[in-house]
Design a protein around this motif. Structure first.
Motif, short mmCIF file in Angstrom:
data_model
loop_
_atom_site.label_atom_id
_atom_site.label_comp_id
_atom_site.label_asym_id
_atom_site.label_seq_id
_atom_site.Cartn_x
_atom_site.Cartn_y
_atom_site.Cartn_z
N ILE A 34 2.82 -5.55 -3.53
CA ILE A 34 2.14 -5.04 -2.49
C ILE A 34 0.52 -4.96 -2.66
CG2 ILE A 34 1.66 -2.71 -1.08
CD1 ILE A 34 4.81 -2.32 -1.31
N LEU A 35 0.40 -4.52 -4.03
CA LEU A 35 -1.33 -4.84 -4.46
C LEU A 35 -1.78 -6.15 -4.19
CD1 LEU A 35 -1.19 -2.45 -7.64
CD2 LEU A 35 -2.38 -2.14 -5.30
N ARG A 36 -0.88 -7.06 -4.95
CA ARG A 36 -1.32 -8.55 -4.65
C ARG A 36 -1.74 -9.07 -2.89
NH1 ARG A 36 2.49 -9.77 -8.78
NH2 ARG A 36 3.97 -10.41 -7.06
N ASP A 76 7.31 10.03 -1.78
CA ASP A 76 6.02 9.63 -1.62
C ASP A 76 5.93 7.99 -1.27
OD1 ASP A 76 4.23 11.90 -2.72
OD2 ASP A 76 5.39 11.48 -4.36
N SER A 77 5.10 7.48 -0.67
CA SER A 77 5.27 6.17 -0.13
C SER A 77 4.21 5.25 -0.87
CB SER A 77 5.05 6.09 1.42
OG SER A 77 5.05 4.78 1.62
N PHE A 78 4.14 4.10 -0.98
CA PHE A 78 3.11 3.30 -1.84
C PHE A 78 3.14 1.97 -0.81
CE2 PHE A 78 1.32 0.03 -4.02
CZ PHE A 78 0.32 0.43 -4.83
N GLY A 79 2.16 1.81 0.02
CA GLY A 79 1.97 0.73 0.96
C GLY A 79 0.89 0.10 0.85
N ILE A 80 0.48 -0.48 1.84
CA ILE A 80 -0.67 -1.59 1.81
C ILE A 80 -2.06 -0.90 1.70
CG2 ILE A 80 -1.11 -1.70 4.16
CD1 ILE A 80 -1.11 -4.78 1.90
N LEU A 129 16.55 -9.62 3.17
CA LEU A 129 17.15 -10.41 2.37
C LEU A 129 16.33 -10.81 1.13
CD1 LEU A 129 18.45 -12.69 5.50
CD2 LEU A 129 19.59 -11.09 3.94
N HIS A 130 15.01 -10.44 1.35
CA HIS A 130 14.14 -10.87 0.02
C HIS A 130 13.48 -9.52 -0.31
CE1 HIS A 130 10.86 -12.92 -2.13
NE2 HIS A 130 11.76 -13.75 -2.50
N LEU A 131 13.56 -9.02 -1.26
CA LEU A 131 12.95 -7.72 -1.72
C LEU A 131 11.43 -7.67 -1.65
CD1 LEU A 131 13.95 -5.34 -2.67
CD2 LEU A 131 13.58 -5.86 -5.17
N ASP A 132 10.83 -8.89 -2.02
CA ASP A 132 9.33 -8.95 -2.17
C ASP A 132 8.75 -8.91 -0.61
OD1 ASP A 132 9.30 -9.37 -4.70
OD2 ASP A 132 8.58 -11.42 -4.76
N ASP A 133 9.68 -8.97 0.44
CA ASP A 133 9.12 -8.67 1.92
C ASP A 133 8.82 -7.44 2.32
OD1 ASP A 133 8.79 -11.57 1.94
OD2 ASP A 133 10.63 -11.70 3.14
N ALA A 134 9.23 -6.35 1.34
CA ALA A 134 9.27 -4.85 1.71
C ALA A 134 7.78 -4.51 2.16
CB ALA A 134 9.57 -4.00 0.50
N LEU A 135 7.83 -3.65 3.29
CA LEU A 135 6.44 -3.17 3.62
C LEU A 135 5.88 -2.18 2.78
CD1 LEU A 135 7.28 -3.08 7.47
CD2 LEU A 135 6.00 -4.73 6.14
N HIS A 136 6.88 -1.10 2.46
CA HIS A 136 6.45 -0.24 1.41
C HIS A 136 7.66 0.46 0.40
CE1 HIS A 136 7.10 1.98 5.08
NE2 HIS A 136 7.62 3.11 4.15
N VAL A 137 7.07 1.01 -0.52
CA VAL A 137 8.10 1.56 -1.30
C VAL A 137 8.29 3.16 -1.49
CG1 VAL A 137 8.61 1.76 -3.99
CG2 VAL A 137 7.52 -0.26 -3.31
N VAL A 138 9.33 3.77 -1.46
CA VAL A 138 9.40 5.27 -0.99
C VAL A 138 9.93 5.75 -2.51
CG1 VAL A 138 10.31 6.93 0.07
CG2 VAL A 138 9.61 4.98 1.22
#
Length: 119
Positions: A103-105, A62-66, A41-50
């Motif tokens: 995710i970087l923040r 490719d995945s970008f995560g914590i 429901l809130h995009l900023d809560d995503a765990l990672h970007v693919v």
């Protein structure tokens, strides 16, 4: 229907609606990945970007995560084979750029909290 079931259904609707629009977005195909329907429901809560590396039939991504860097992943294959229990929402490239910053923040905040607790 309980709240959890309802939230998974809402996440499914979000995924289908955004998927219908995603063919209009220029650039590579990106997805925000969530573990729970509520998070979608809130995009900023995503765990990672693919980021998909191949065409529509390819599961290369490719995945970008914590961890803070892009790395090869099997996330799209996991979703295709129903091995991933989360939600993947198609997003535009500009949204992917925004999520990388989020995710970087988040990583920096967790690092500060870890450092504070460790000392």
């Amino acid at each position: 229907m309980d709240e959890r079931t309802a939230l998974w259904k809402v996440a499914g609707v979000i995924e289908r609606v955004r998927g219908a629009w995603s063919h209009r977005w220029p650039g590579p195909h990106y997805f925000a990945v969530f573990n729970q329907g509520r998070q979608a429901l809130h995009l900023d809560d995503a765990l990672h970007v693919v980021r998909a590396r191949g065409g529509h039939d390819s599961y290369l991504c490719d995945s970008f995560g914590i961890g803070g860097d892009w790395h090869p992943a099997t996330t799209l294959r996991e979703f295709a084979m129903a091995d991933h229990r989360g939600v993947k929402i198609p997003i535009a490239e500009s949204e992917a750029d925004h999520l990388v910053e989020v995710i970087l923040r988040r990583r920096a905040q967790w690092g500060r909290a870890y450092w504070t607790l460790g000392n």
